[in-house]
Write an enzyme that holds these catalytic residues in place. Structure first.
Site, PDB file in Angstrom:
ATOM      1  N   ARG A 295      48.915  -8.334 -18.897  1.00 22.98           N
ATOM      2  CA  ARG A 295      47.419  -8.287 -18.437  1.00 22.98           C
ATOM      3  C   ARG A 295      47.247  -7.784 -17.136  1.00 22.98           C
ATOM      4  O   ARG A 295      46.359  -7.239 -16.675  1.00 22.98           O
ATOM      5  CB  ARG A 295      46.914  -9.340 -19.011  1.00 22.98           C
ATOM      6  CG  ARG A 295      46.732  -9.446 -20.421  1.00 22.98           C
ATOM      7  CD  ARG A 295      45.714 -10.564 -20.863  1.00 22.98           C
ATOM      8  NE  ARG A 295      45.340 -11.558 -20.034  1.00 22.98           N
ATOM      9  CZ  ARG A 295      44.590 -12.545 -19.891  1.00 22.98           C
ATOM     10  NH1 ARG A 295      44.427 -12.967 -21.052  1.00 22.98           N
ATOM     11  NH2 ARG A 295      44.233 -13.175 -18.924  1.00 22.98           N
ATOM     12  N   ASP A 296      48.326  -8.363 -16.277  1.00 16.58           N
ATOM     13  CA  ASP A 296      47.876  -8.084 -14.736  1.00 16.58           C
ATOM     14  C   ASP A 296      49.318  -8.200 -14.238  1.00 16.58           C
ATOM     15  O   ASP A 296      50.190  -9.093 -14.481  1.00 16.58           O
ATOM     16  CB  ASP A 296      47.245  -9.516 -14.386  1.00 16.58           C
ATOM     17  CG  ASP A 296      46.717  -9.244 -12.950  1.00 16.58           C
ATOM     18  OD1 ASP A 296      46.676  -8.405 -12.378  1.00 16.58           O
ATOM     19  OD2 ASP A 296      46.507 -10.437 -12.446  1.00 16.58           O
TER      20      ASP A 296
END
Length: 88
Positions: free
Chosen positions: A84-85
């Site tokens: 996600r990151d």
């Protein structure tokens, strides 16, 4: 808040399973009634984006960073884990 807590717990359990030299390792997780503390290995440096913006082009050093990033993402994807990151 309950949904967010479930997502955080899931992410912590996944991060504990990942063992790769280019993925930050979780050392310990602690919690109080209102906060969750995640202790991770210290990584010295700055954001990769900032380094690229400062130098305006990818030199050999940055090619190495990119290779490490792709290697870590491939490792995660091969185990059904999707990011996600991303951090450098």
């Amino acid at each position: 808040m309950v949904i967010l807590l479930g997502q955080i717990k899931k992410e912590i359990s996944i991060m504990k399973l990942i063992k790769h030299p280019n993925v930050i390792k979780i050392c310990e997780v602690m919690a109080s009634k209102t906060k969750i503390y995640i202790v991770i290995k210290f990584v010295d440096g700055s954001e990769l984006f900032d380094k690229i913006a400062k130098h305006r082009r990818l030199k050999d050093e940055f090619k190495s960073y990119f290779h490490q990033l792709i290697n870590a993402v491939d490792y995660c994807h091969s185990r059904g884990i999707y990011h996600r990151d991303l951090k450098d």
